[in-house]
Design an enzyme around this catalytic site. Sequence first.
Site, PDB file in Angstrom:
ATOM      1  N   PRO A 121       0.838  -1.210   0.000  1.00  0.00           N
ATOM      2  CG  PRO A 121      -0.707  -1.560   1.681  1.00  0.00           C
ATOM      3  CD  PRO A 121       0.609  -2.043   1.167  1.00  0.00           C
ATOM      4  CD  GLU A 122       4.133   3.295  -2.907  1.00  0.00           C
ATOM      5  OE1 GLU A 122       4.309   4.375  -2.313  1.00  0.00           O
ATOM      6  OE2 GLU A 122       5.057   2.635  -3.420  1.00  0.00           O
ATOM      7  CG  HIS A 140      -4.655 -13.835   7.345  1.00  0.00           C
ATOM      8  ND1 HIS A 140      -3.549 -14.265   8.061  1.00  0.00           N
ATOM      9  CD2 HIS A 140      -4.802 -14.712   6.323  1.00  0.00           C
ATOM     10  CE1 HIS A 140      -3.058 -15.356   7.483  1.00  0.00           C
ATOM     11  NE2 HIS A 140      -3.805 -15.652   6.428  1.00  0.00           N
ATOM     12  NE  ARG A 162       4.624 -10.718   2.862  1.00  0.00           N
ATOM     13  CZ  ARG A 162       5.471 -10.230   1.961  1.00  0.00           C
ATOM     14  NH1 ARG A 162       5.022  -9.655   0.880  1.00  0.00           N
ATOM     15  NH2 ARG A 162       6.771 -10.323   2.164  1.00  0.00           N
ATOM     16  NE  ARG A 181      21.894  15.737   1.024  1.00  0.00           N
ATOM     17  CZ  ARG A 181      20.904  15.128   1.701  1.00  0.00           C
ATOM     18  NH1 ARG A 181      19.980  15.850   2.304  1.00  0.00           N
ATOM     19  NH2 ARG A 181      20.857  13.806   1.783  1.00  0.00           N
TER      20      ARG A 181
END
Length: 270
Positions: free
Chosen positions: A2-3, A90, A109, A152
Amino acid sequence: MPELPEVETTVRGLARVLDGERIARAAVHRADLRRAFPPDLVQALSGARVTGLGRRAKYGLVHTDRGRTLVFHLGMSGRWRIDPESIGKHDHLVLETDGGHVLALNDARRFGSVDLVDSAALDAWPAFAALGPEPLGAELTPEHLKRAFAGRVAAVKLLLLDQRIVAGLGNIYVCEALFRARIDPRKPAGKVSLPALKRLVPAIQAVLGEAIAAGGSSLRDYAQPSGELGYFAKRFDVYDREGEACACGGKVRRIVQGGRSTWFCPKCQK
Ligand SMILES: [Zn+2]
């Protein structure tokens, strides 16, 4: 995995059945996910009223009238099931509302997490304290990136994944935003010009916004009996498209940066 758009869509889906509701019952079916559940989780949620929901980076927030906020992370495989036909093995945390809805946090998981944080001290919570601005908020500006990138030499792609510079941006959306802004992901961050950063910020917001909108269109089905959040099967411009044609006539290339794949078009992105 999931983003940010999936988390945002999840929060919006949860809000539809949870915002303003009282949690009649809470139950946990094991002691931990990635780490232990808070020992008083069931007690803290049972009888509490939800006063609002939100998101910070890839964390979902459920605020309660007891001055505490449930903070969840979906890890690799986590999702909330709304009104499932039955509770499965789950479904580790299950909430029932006074309105009769059942919400199950399902995580096969178990890389996800659930915490209870004092609502007034959320910004100081260790996972949040060092986070940069939200990518969809007003604080993410070209000038913010210019300051963060100044001097940077690390590749711009890697710094965009640094949560201290922008919170919650993942690999997919960094690749896609750099493509849209026509910036070479290998370029030293300090060398990216202000005009390029002025393309990048709206590109980040557009790729995230489109993904959220795509998820939003599936919310219609969200509260169905087997309702689950689908992950976005959206077609990306460069992500996971090694060797395929770019609209410019060039070919999408994959390289590895910081141990993770980057996809880009060497012809478009300078
Ligand atoms: Zn191209």
